[in-house]
Design a protein around this motif. Structure first.
Motif, PDB file in Angstrom:
ATOM      1  N   LEU B  53     -76.272  55.261   5.978  1.00 27.89           N
ATOM      2  CA  LEU B  53     -75.977  56.685   6.138  1.00 27.89           C
ATOM      3  C   LEU B  53     -74.878  56.914   7.189  1.00 27.89           C
ATOM      4  O   LEU B  53     -73.966  57.710   6.991  1.00 27.89           O
ATOM      5  N   GLU B  54     -74.974  56.172   8.294  1.00 27.83           N
ATOM      6  CA  GLU B  54     -74.032  56.388   9.386  1.00 27.83           C
ATOM      7  C   GLU B  54     -72.637  55.870   9.093  1.00 27.83           C
ATOM      8  O   GLU B  54     -71.650  56.489   9.464  1.00 27.83           O
ATOM      9  N   TYR B  55     -72.575  54.717   8.436  1.00 26.30           N
ATOM     10  CA  TYR B  55     -71.260  54.078   8.278  1.00 26.30           C
ATOM     11  C   TYR B  55     -70.651  54.285   6.898  1.00 26.30           C
ATOM     12  O   TYR B  55     -69.437  54.342   6.764  1.00 26.30           O
ATOM     13  N   ALA B  56     -71.498  54.339   5.859  1.00 22.76           N
ATOM     14  CA  ALA B  56     -70.957  54.415   4.495  1.00 22.76           C
ATOM     15  C   ALA B  56     -71.245  55.768   3.834  1.00 22.76           C
ATOM     16  O   ALA B  56     -70.741  56.032   2.756  1.00 22.76           O
ATOM     17  N   ARG B  57     -72.095  56.579   4.472  1.00 25.01           N
ATOM     18  CA  ARG B  57     -72.526  57.889   3.932  1.00 25.01           C
ATOM     19  C   ARG B  57     -73.522  57.765   2.782  1.00 25.01           C
ATOM     20  O   ARG B  57     -74.525  58.454   2.773  1.00 25.01           O
ATOM     21  N   THR B  58     -73.226  56.915   1.798  1.00 28.28           N
ATOM     22  CA  THR B  58     -74.165  56.755   0.688  1.00 28.28           C
ATOM     23  C   THR B  58     -74.310  55.281   0.338  1.00 28.28           C
ATOM     24  O   THR B  58     -73.433  54.470   0.655  1.00 28.28           O
ATOM     25  N   GLY B  59     -75.396  54.980  -0.318  1.00 32.22           N
ATOM     26  CA  GLY B  59     -75.627  53.610  -0.753  1.00 32.22           C
ATOM     27  C   GLY B  59     -76.923  53.533  -1.540  1.00 32.22           C
ATOM     28  O   GLY B  59     -77.559  54.558  -1.803  1.00 32.22           O
ATOM     29  N   ASP B  60     -77.293  52.324  -1.908  1.00 32.01           N
ATOM     30  CA  ASP B  60     -78.495  52.129  -2.714  1.00 32.01           C
ATOM     31  C   ASP B  60     -79.379  51.063  -2.114  1.00 32.01           C
ATOM     32  O   ASP B  60     -78.887  50.064  -1.582  1.00 32.01           O
ATOM     33  N   MET B  61     -80.664  51.281  -2.245  1.00 32.76           N
ATOM     34  CA  MET B  61     -81.611  50.307  -1.776  1.00 32.76           C
ATOM     35  C   MET B  61     -82.529  49.916  -2.926  1.00 32.76           C
ATOM     36  O   MET B  61     -83.105  50.782  -3.582  1.00 32.76           O
ATOM     37  N   HIS B  62     -82.610  48.616  -3.160  1.00 31.21           N
ATOM     38  CA  HIS B  62     -83.510  48.102  -4.188  1.00 31.21           C
ATOM     39  C   HIS B  62     -84.557  47.232  -3.510  1.00 31.21           C
ATOM     40  O   HIS B  62     -84.214  46.364  -2.710  1.00 31.21           O
ATOM     41  N   ILE B  63     -85.799  47.468  -3.847  1.00 31.09           N
ATOM     42  CA  ILE B  63     -86.875  46.669  -3.267  1.00 31.09           C
ATOM     43  C   ILE B  63     -87.642  46.018  -4.423  1.00 31.09           C
ATOM     44  O   ILE B  63     -88.045  46.704  -5.365  1.00 31.09           O
TER      45      ILE B  63
END
Lengths: 125, 135
Positions: B53-63
């Motif tokens: 959130l801080e560095y890329a603003r958006t992303g994905d997390m897969h667990i």
């Protein structure tokens, strides 16, 4: 999620009811810093019993909250850190600087009461 | 969110950080993790989601569930297409931060998990893969 802030005598008690977002935590900090002045409170208790995790942002926000409250002339006490949460905070390398802690709300209140009594004695009674 | 074997959380706001750690904990609780381990996993997910959130603003997390040499556990893969990390070694040091944070997110998550791998390409993005094995 708004955190209810109760007034009990000269103290404010913020009792967190559920997981908080970063924005919620910042709001809580600002509300407490403001209310300490409005109600002339001498102590603030933040009850984190329900939190199942405290990450670096939460710890940083609570530390800054405590510093701001101190500058406003009151003391902050964090109560209810669960054993797993304490374990994880130590592993993460998180130190709560400038924040007193107590086991639970009851211990926290009696700590502040004792401190206030002590303060009066120092004041020459 | 996907099926039973995989959890997907998009990270776009601070509410998603909370969602990722809560759903991640729930996902991990099907394995024989101690309650300390579940808290540890939850905190590591929180730190990594926040750095997205801080560095890329958006992303994905897969667990997902993981298995190796007869052991079972979970694997968390966090991917973003942000600016990337110029000096990974420095970013993994305690107290180093370019965002005004405590600088404990990445190194803290590494300490919490059993395995931690960070791949980053400047201008392309960052992928963190971390695992925790059940007892």
């Amino acid at each position: 999620m708004l955190v209810p802030i109760l007034r009990q005598g000269p103290y404010l008690i913020a009792s967190i009811q559920s997981a908080l977002t970063d924005a919620d935590l910042l709001r809580l900090r600002d509300d407490l810093v403001e209310q300490v002045g409005r109600y002339r409170s001498r102590g603030v208790i933040v009850d984190v019993t329900v939190l199942d995790v405290m990450d670096s942002f939460a710890v940083r926000t609570i530390s800054s909250l405590a510093q701001m409250i101190k500058l406003r002339g009151a003391e902050t006490l964090l109560v209810g850190i669960q054993p797993e949460v304490a374990f994880t905070m130590v592993q993460l390398g998180l130190a709560l600087t400038g924040v007193a802690t107590a086991l639970d709300l009851e211990e926290g209140l009696s700590y502040l009461d004792e401190r206030d009594k002590g303060g009066e004695r120092v004041g020459g009674r | 969110m996907l099926g039973d074997d995989e959890l997907h959380v998009q990270i776009r706001s601070d509410a998603d950080v909370v969602l990722a750690r809560q759903e991640g904990r729930r996902f991990a609780s099907r394995l024989e993790f101690s309650s300390s381990d579940l808290t540890v996993i939850s905190a590591a997910i929180s730190e990594i989601a926040r750095s997205i959130l801080e560095y890329a603003r958006t992303g994905d997390m897969h667990i997902k569930l993981a298995e190796k040499n007869g052991r079972v556990g979970i694997v968390v893969v966090a991917r973003d297409e942000g600016p990337g990390i110029r000096d990974v070694e420095l970013a993994m040091q305690d107290g180093y931060s370019t965002s005004g944070g405590l600088g404990l997110g990445l190194p803290g998550a590494r300490r919490l998990m059993d395995e931690f791998e960070l791949r980053s390409e400047v201008g392309r993005g960052t992928t963190v893969t971390m695992r925790k094995w059940a007892r």
